[in-house]
Design a protein around this motif. Structure first.
Motif, PDB file in Angstrom:
ATOM      1  N   ALA B 107       0.876  -1.176   0.000  1.00  0.00           N
ATOM      2  CA  ALA B 107       0.000   0.000   0.000  1.00  0.00           C
ATOM      3  C   ALA B 107       0.905   1.216   0.000  1.00  0.00           C
ATOM      4  O   ALA B 107       1.860   1.287   0.773  1.00  0.00           O
ATOM      5  N   GLU B 151      -4.182  -6.538  -4.478  1.00  0.00           N
ATOM      6  CA  GLU B 151      -4.726  -5.336  -5.114  1.00  0.00           C
ATOM      7  C   GLU B 151      -4.320  -4.155  -4.281  1.00  0.00           C
ATOM      8  O   GLU B 151      -4.886  -3.948  -3.203  1.00  0.00           O
ATOM      9  N   THR B 200      -7.891   0.729   6.920  1.00  0.00           N
ATOM     10  CA  THR B 200      -7.559   0.911   5.506  1.00  0.00           C
ATOM     11  C   THR B 200      -8.814   0.949   4.650  1.00  0.00           C
ATOM     12  O   THR B 200      -8.913   1.724   3.691  1.00  0.00           O
ATOM     13  N   THR B 201      -9.806   0.126   4.984  1.00  0.00           N
ATOM     14  CA  THR B 201     -11.053   0.110   4.218  1.00  0.00           C
ATOM     15  C   THR B 201     -11.743   1.467   4.297  1.00  0.00           C
ATOM     16  O   THR B 201     -12.231   1.987   3.294  1.00  0.00           O
ATOM     17  N   GLU B 204      -9.705   3.941   2.067  1.00  0.00           N
ATOM     18  CA  GLU B 204      -9.826   3.833   0.617  1.00  0.00           C
ATOM     19  C   GLU B 204     -11.258   4.061   0.132  1.00  0.00           C
ATOM     20  O   GLU B 204     -11.460   4.542  -0.973  1.00  0.00           O
ATOM     21  N   CYS B 205     -12.241   3.755   0.974  1.00  0.00           N
ATOM     22  CA  CYS B 205     -13.635   3.896   0.517  1.00  0.00           C
ATOM     23  C   CYS B 205     -14.188   5.301   0.726  1.00  0.00           C
ATOM     24  O   CYS B 205     -15.074   5.722  -0.012  1.00  0.00           O
ATOM     25  N   GLU B 245     -10.850   4.760  -3.989  1.00  0.00           N
ATOM     26  CA  GLU B 245      -9.468   5.189  -4.242  1.00  0.00           C
ATOM     27  C   GLU B 245      -8.548   3.982  -4.085  1.00  0.00           C
ATOM     28  O   GLU B 245      -8.553   3.345  -3.023  1.00  0.00           O
ATOM     29  N   HIS B 246      -7.748   3.683  -5.111  1.00  0.00           N
ATOM     30  CA  HIS B 246      -6.872   2.523  -5.001  1.00  0.00           C
ATOM     31  C   HIS B 246      -5.629   2.707  -5.860  1.00  0.00           C
ATOM     32  O   HIS B 246      -5.667   3.377  -6.881  1.00  0.00           O
ATOM     33  N   GLU B 247      -4.546   2.053  -5.418  1.00  0.00           N
ATOM     34  CA  GLU B 247      -3.242   2.271  -6.042  1.00  0.00           C
ATOM     35  C   GLU B 247      -3.167   1.919  -7.520  1.00  0.00           C
ATOM     36  O   GLU B 247      -2.408   2.531  -8.284  1.00  0.00           O
ATOM     37  N   GLU B 248      -3.933   0.900  -7.953  1.00  0.00           N
ATOM     38  CA  GLU B 248      -3.852   0.482  -9.361  1.00  0.00           C
ATOM     39  C   GLU B 248      -4.022   1.651 -10.314  1.00  0.00           C
ATOM     40  O   GLU B 248      -3.369   1.719 -11.365  1.00  0.00           O
ATOM     41  N   PHE B 263     -10.895   1.477 -10.499  1.00  0.00           N
ATOM     42  CA  PHE B 263     -10.914   0.428  -9.470  1.00  0.00           C
ATOM     43  C   PHE B 263     -12.293   0.435  -8.838  1.00  0.00           C
ATOM     44  O   PHE B 263     -12.752   1.459  -8.340  1.00  0.00           O
ATOM     45  N   TYR B 265     -14.786  -1.703  -6.040  1.00  0.00           N
ATOM     46  CA  TYR B 265     -14.743  -2.652  -4.944  1.00  0.00           C
ATOM     47  C   TYR B 265     -16.175  -3.140  -4.663  1.00  0.00           C
ATOM     48  O   TYR B 265     -17.101  -2.340  -4.581  1.00  0.00           O
TER      49      TYR B 265
END
Lengths: 415, 415
Positions: B107, B151, B200-201, B204-205, B245-248, B263, B265
């Motif tokens: 991450a 992921e 973390t959830t 990112e959410c 929001e995600h790193e990919e 991304f 989820y």
């Protein structure tokens, strides 16, 4: 009369402001765990009236009956008025008793759910710990007037009034509480900001709601049971109400004859959803958990993360309504459905008292009761609810225009 | 290879269990702020293989780059593997650099929303702090392999594979993550227990989701935007997915040519409702608030009130799926829609590794990557994502049966 008020949060602060306009007492001690809060209240009420010297601030640990007793003795308190979270009810109740003072509260000792059948059978009920020692208070000729806020409090006064003056037989005494209050942030966006203690709201809404029926006694149901859209007066309109655990259901059947007693709170969908999530996440729990090395109660964190209900008045608009819907047979022998209610507009309480309407509406009733006790109009011994006293002088004093009364009228709506 | 792994929570513990079956390293230091957690992991992996002496436990403060550097030097670490919450990414990243070791994480450094237009324009993006010093890593011939969990991680490997072997032109690289996991309590009742770090959830959410488009670059949208029901393979079935929001989205466009990168989820309705309530109540906040005299971060309280994701495996059933949905033009010039995916069954990871499936699926990928780096099959310098490396040896090693590979096959679903 010399009053020791424990707790200077929203309700305590508003009670002091209301009391400062009255002459029935000579001393009003404002005590709080955080003495700066008590001092803020004393400064505010002292500024309201030239020459006001009856209010003094003090520090107190409400969880210690000994501390409450010592402070009551120090000030020669005749009445200890409990205005903090109900988790401190028993220490203040015992401290008052030990000091020789009479006692008033607005929320009774807490319940404990039935271990096996929480949503069917009652465990330890609201107020059980207090009623357990009612005989001692009565034997000593001392009064504990319990549940004398707005709900419980004014709702219970309405019950007594309905039984004495409106109904020959009562099918249901149904307290119904609703509001159309909205709070905005500094930018004008609507925000979630409960108008009353979040700790207490979680307690009463997530505990198994209690219902009383004449042939069954007290029993419990699942949270949020029996949803009902109730139409509130004075422009508030329809609000979805659900059963919650509340003192009225434990108080009214002890003094007023009825077939059924209920309490429904107009929570609305959003608030119900929020409470369900708090339960799902375990954030309603009061036992401390360890978080990064510190011990903290999740419910305390939820309450602390929200705006202090005492501070949201200036950003709030709308009205709040407390009342009792009574069904049964009128004095004339015909079916009757009557809503007795008390509506308060936030704009009015902010203008007159710098207090938001829900805490003001809670706070005015114990002050009226103290005045009736000071007059000797109300008197009694034991652990008594508001319905144990004549309702008429209370309702008259509440509604009468200032300066004779408190200038806050109530209404009757026949349905 | 000498690995210093920082963090022995669910993912770190599972990574050590997986690594203990492999021979590519001579030392694996398990470091945690709570040394008893590190010791528990070392005991568990040592018990898995007779004569195992490669694992040692240590205490570390991941928030201190100096502490990370000192520990890496003490153990002669060649690779620092970051397996803790992303809030510690920068201190571990800098500590690894200072020690002379290469670096891996799952991450990237955290984002900061745009102050005026958070739901339209990016502020500081995920990984920006790390990419800002990419030149230094490259000049020193040192590797920081960022985002090499599942992921980001396996999804990025899929992107590179699709570009090299399946597509001549890519319209969208859409990571899609979904599961049918259910957790029960001791009495068999279904409970809410997230399978991954709640901290973390929430991060990112509730952060503004980021999207990349070739002619627009990176931009943000409102949380939970563009809901889409995606049909996941191997019996999981349709799940509602929303942008997060995600790193990919930050990694893939740097190395793989595409018109759009997203991304989504598969949160499902209940989880979305819960996250919205946490935002409404301010319980997503990370800055400490004062609660009854102690300072505590509301988000830390939410995480601490839930079951530890590392402990729910025995009470969990179902499968989790990570994958990449690629649309565009195939190598044959015809339209193609392909989902590359990796499904893990909780029953399998519990039986084989005593690890729940979501943490196991995250943990296996950095171990595969470390093995490829130890072999010299993967090599590079700078701050690089997984898509900067050849995908084939990674996917082969992951899927090959034990003992040659990791015995965890991936799939291709043409749609």
């Amino acid at each position: 009369m010399r009053v020791l008020m424990i707790g200077s949060g929203g309700v305590g602060d508003a009670a002091a402001r209301i009391a400062s306009e009255r002459d029935f007492f000579e001393r009003w001690v404002v005590a709080d765990y955080d003495v700066t809060r008590a001092e803020r209240t004393v400064s505010a009420v002292t500024a309201r009236r030239p020459g006001e010297t009856r209010f003094v601030a003090s520090q107190v640990d409400a969880s210690s009956a000994e501390a409450v007793e010592a402070l009551a003795r120090e000030h020669g308190a005749t009445h200890v008025f409990n205005a903090v979270d109900p988790k401190f009810t028993m220490s203040i109740f015992h401290g008052a008793k030990a000091s020789g003072a009479d006692y008033l509260d607005m929320a009774m000792s807490l319940s404990q759910r039935h271990p096996e059948q929480p949503y069917a059978v009652t465990g330890v009920k609201l107020g059980d710990e207090q009623f357990a020692v009612a005989g001692e208070w009565e034997a000593d000729g001392r009064l504990a007037l319990v549940g004398i806020g707005v709900e419980p409090g004014l709702s219970d006064v309405f019950a007594r009034y309905a039984a004495d003056h409106l109904f020959s037989e009562i099918d249901e005494l149904g307290t119904r509480d609703g509001a159309n209050l909205v709070v905005h942030d500094e930018l004008g966006n609507e925000i979630f900001a409960p108008s009353f203690s979040m700790w207490t709201t979680i307690e009463e809404c997530l505990n198994p709601p209690v219902v009383w029926e004449k042939d069954r006694g007290w029993f419990t149901t699942a949270p949020f049971s029996e949803p009902e859209v109730f139409d509130f007066p004075e422009g508030i309109g329809p609000v979805e109400c659900v059963n919650v655990e509340h003192e009225e259901v434990l108080l009214m059947p002890r003094w007023v004859d009825a077939k059924r007693v209920t309490f429904k709170y107009g929570l609305g969908d959003e608030f119900i959803g929020i409470l369900k999530v708090l339960r799902t996440l375990g954030l309603d729990r009061t036992e401390p958990i360890t978080v990064k090395g510190v011990r903290v109660s999740p419910r305390d964190v939820v309450a602390a993360a929200l705006p202090d209900p005492a501070t949201i008045g200036p950003r709030m608009t709308g009205k709040t309504c407390a009342g009792l819907f009574v069904t049964g047979t009128g004095k004339d022998g015909r079916p009757r459905r009557t809503y007795l209610y008390h509506v308060v507009d936030n704009a009015r309480t902010m203008a007159d008292y710098d207090a938001q309407c829900v805490v003001w509406q809670t706070a005015v009733n114990p002050v009226v009761a103290l005045e009736l006790l000071a007059q000797g109009t109300w008197k009694g011994a034991g652990v008594l609810g508001p319905e144990a006293f004549d309702a008429v002088p209370f309702l008259d004093l509440l509604a009468a225009p200032k300066p004779e009364g408190y200038g806050s009228p109530w209404g009757i709506d026949e349905r």
